[in-house]
Write a protein that holds these residues in place. Structure first.
Motif, PDB file in Angstrom:
ATOM      1  N   HIS A 118      36.752 -15.211  17.802  1.00 57.24           N
ATOM      2  CA  HIS A 118      37.825 -14.469  18.378  1.00 57.24           C
ATOM      3  C   HIS A 118      38.839 -13.745  17.067  1.00 57.24           C
ATOM      4  CE1 HIS A 118      36.666 -16.897  21.476  1.00 57.24           C
ATOM      5  NE2 HIS A 118      35.886 -17.863  21.076  1.00 57.24           N
ATOM      6  N   GLY A 119      38.898 -13.881  15.353  1.00 64.02           N
ATOM      7  CA  GLY A 119      40.084 -13.349  14.916  1.00 64.02           C
ATOM      8  C   GLY A 119      38.748 -13.595  13.732  1.00 64.02           C
ATOM      9  N   GLY A 120      39.384 -14.407  12.360  1.00 63.70           N
ATOM     10  CA  GLY A 120      38.587 -14.521  11.741  1.00 63.70           C
ATOM     11  C   GLY A 120      39.668 -13.519  10.745  1.00 63.70           C
ATOM     12  N   THR A 121      38.650 -13.576   9.793  1.00 62.04           N
ATOM     13  CA  THR A 121      38.752 -12.796   8.548  1.00 62.04           C
ATOM     14  C   THR A 121      38.024 -11.665   8.117  1.00 62.04           C
ATOM     15  OG1 THR A 121      40.233 -14.557   7.289  1.00 62.04           O
ATOM     16  CG2 THR A 121      38.746 -12.853   5.653  1.00 62.04           C
ATOM     17  N   ARG A 122      38.670 -10.010   7.413  1.00 64.55           N
ATOM     18  CA  ARG A 122      37.621  -9.018   7.936  1.00 64.55           C
ATOM     19  C   ARG A 122      37.397  -8.555   6.324  1.00 64.55           C
ATOM     20  NH1 ARG A 122      38.711  -5.036  12.421  1.00 64.55           N
ATOM     21  NH2 ARG A 122      39.476  -3.911  11.264  1.00 64.55           N
ATOM     22  N   ILE A 123      36.291  -8.199   5.930  1.00 61.22           N
ATOM     23  CA  ILE A 123      36.436  -7.513   4.524  1.00 61.22           C
ATOM     24  C   ILE A 123      35.843  -6.046   4.607  1.00 61.22           C
ATOM     25  CG2 ILE A 123      34.861  -7.633   2.799  1.00 61.22           C
ATOM     26  CD1 ILE A 123      36.988  -9.952   2.337  1.00 61.22           C
ATOM     27  N   SER A 124      36.349  -5.225   4.116  1.00 63.09           N
ATOM     28  CA  SER A 124      35.755  -4.015   4.866  1.00 63.09           C
ATOM     29  C   SER A 124      34.917  -2.917   3.155  1.00 63.09           C
ATOM     30  CB  SER A 124      36.993  -2.567   4.812  1.00 63.09           C
ATOM     31  OG  SER A 124      37.596  -3.962   5.995  1.00 63.09           O
ATOM     32  N   ARG A 125      34.210  -2.709   3.760  1.00 66.31           N
ATOM     33  CA  ARG A 125      33.732  -1.897   2.888  1.00 66.31           C
ATOM     34  C   ARG A 125      33.296  -0.347   3.058  1.00 66.31           C
ATOM     35  NH1 ARG A 125      34.624  -5.395   0.333  1.00 66.31           N
ATOM     36  NH2 ARG A 125      32.780  -7.086  -1.066  1.00 66.31           N
ATOM     37  N   LEU A 126      34.153   1.180   1.916  1.00 62.39           N
ATOM     38  CA  LEU A 126      33.551   2.572   2.693  1.00 62.39           C
ATOM     39  C   LEU A 126      32.285   2.485   2.075  1.00 62.39           C
ATOM     40  CD1 LEU A 126      36.321   4.149   0.467  1.00 62.39           C
ATOM     41  CD2 LEU A 126      36.569   3.424   3.716  1.00 62.39           C
TER      42      LEU A 126
END
Length: 234
Positions: A118-126
């Motif tokens: 529903h929401g939560g925490t996002r972690i991105s990597r290029l």
């Protein structure tokens, strides 16, 4: 004003103040309850966020690692592996996905999900996403004896179908002899290439070759820069 009148007025004012006092107490109770609930929510969110971030970062690092399920090498994803990735692969390669709701997306497209996010925490990597596209050349060897292939191709398939009266006995890749048969080459052959240089295939022959007598197929790599996003909702 007589004593009796003063007592009556005081009693009236006291009775009038009672409802107002009751409303004030109700409002105070409501405000206090809301404050406690908001504090509880904030504390719960604060407790959950670090755990979500830790799990999301661990999964993201696993997916972009050289030995991970998606990567050809560190931070370089194999397009076919990305296309085949699903919930089962996610949970198998990242065990926390069996306990948390996890979503994995590449280039803004979700490729795998476990649970409901529903929401939560996002972690991105290029990352760089690499794919292979097969191309086929039909060179016109009537006026030349060579065809040039672009860099980054590691292998080509050369098919030689010479007409009657024509013999192709050697194929060179730049200065290397990659095919040779003094009696003549006829059929399909796998030719190794050096992917870091442009390759010129040169055909040594006797007689004429027309378009269609030789075809060259090779894999052309394609790379795009994208973002991998892991979302964890505890």
């Amino acid at each position: 004003m007589t004593l009796s009148n003063r007592r009556c007025a005081h009693s009236t004012r006291a009775q009038t103040s009672l409802p107002a006092l009751g409303i004030a107490l109700v409002l105070l109770t409501v405000v206090t309850g809301l404050g406690v609930a908001m504090a509880d929510t904030a504390i719960a969110g604060a407790d959950r966020a670090p755990d979500e971030r830790r799990v999301a970062a661990a999964i993201a690092d696993r997916l972009v690692a050289a030995g991970g399920p998606l990567a050809a090498r560190s931070n370089v994803l194999n397009k076919s592996r990305v296309d085949d990735f699903d919930q089962s692969a996610l949970e198998g390669s990242a065990p926390p996905a069996g306990e948390y709701a996890v979503s994995v997306a590449v280039a803004d497209e979700e490729i795998a999900r476990s649970g409901t996010v529903h929401g939560g925490t996002r972690i991105s990597r290029l990352v760089v996403v690499k794919s292979q596209e097969q191309r086929t050349l039909t060179p016109d060897l009537a006026t030349t004896d060579a065809v040039t292939l672009p860099r980054r191709s590691a292998q080509a398939t050369v098919t030689i179908d010479p007409p009657a009266g024509t013999t192709v006995w050697t194929v060179r890749a730049n200065d290397r002899v990659v095919l040779h048969n003094r009696s003549g080459l006829d059929g399909s052959y796998e030719v190794p290439l050096v992917p870091y240089e442009t390759t010129e295939l040169r055909f040594q022959r006797a007689g004429q070759l027309e378009p269609g007598n030789v075809t060259v197929s090779y894999d052309a790599p394609r790379s795009t820069k994208e973002t991998l996003v892991v979302t964890v909702d505890a």
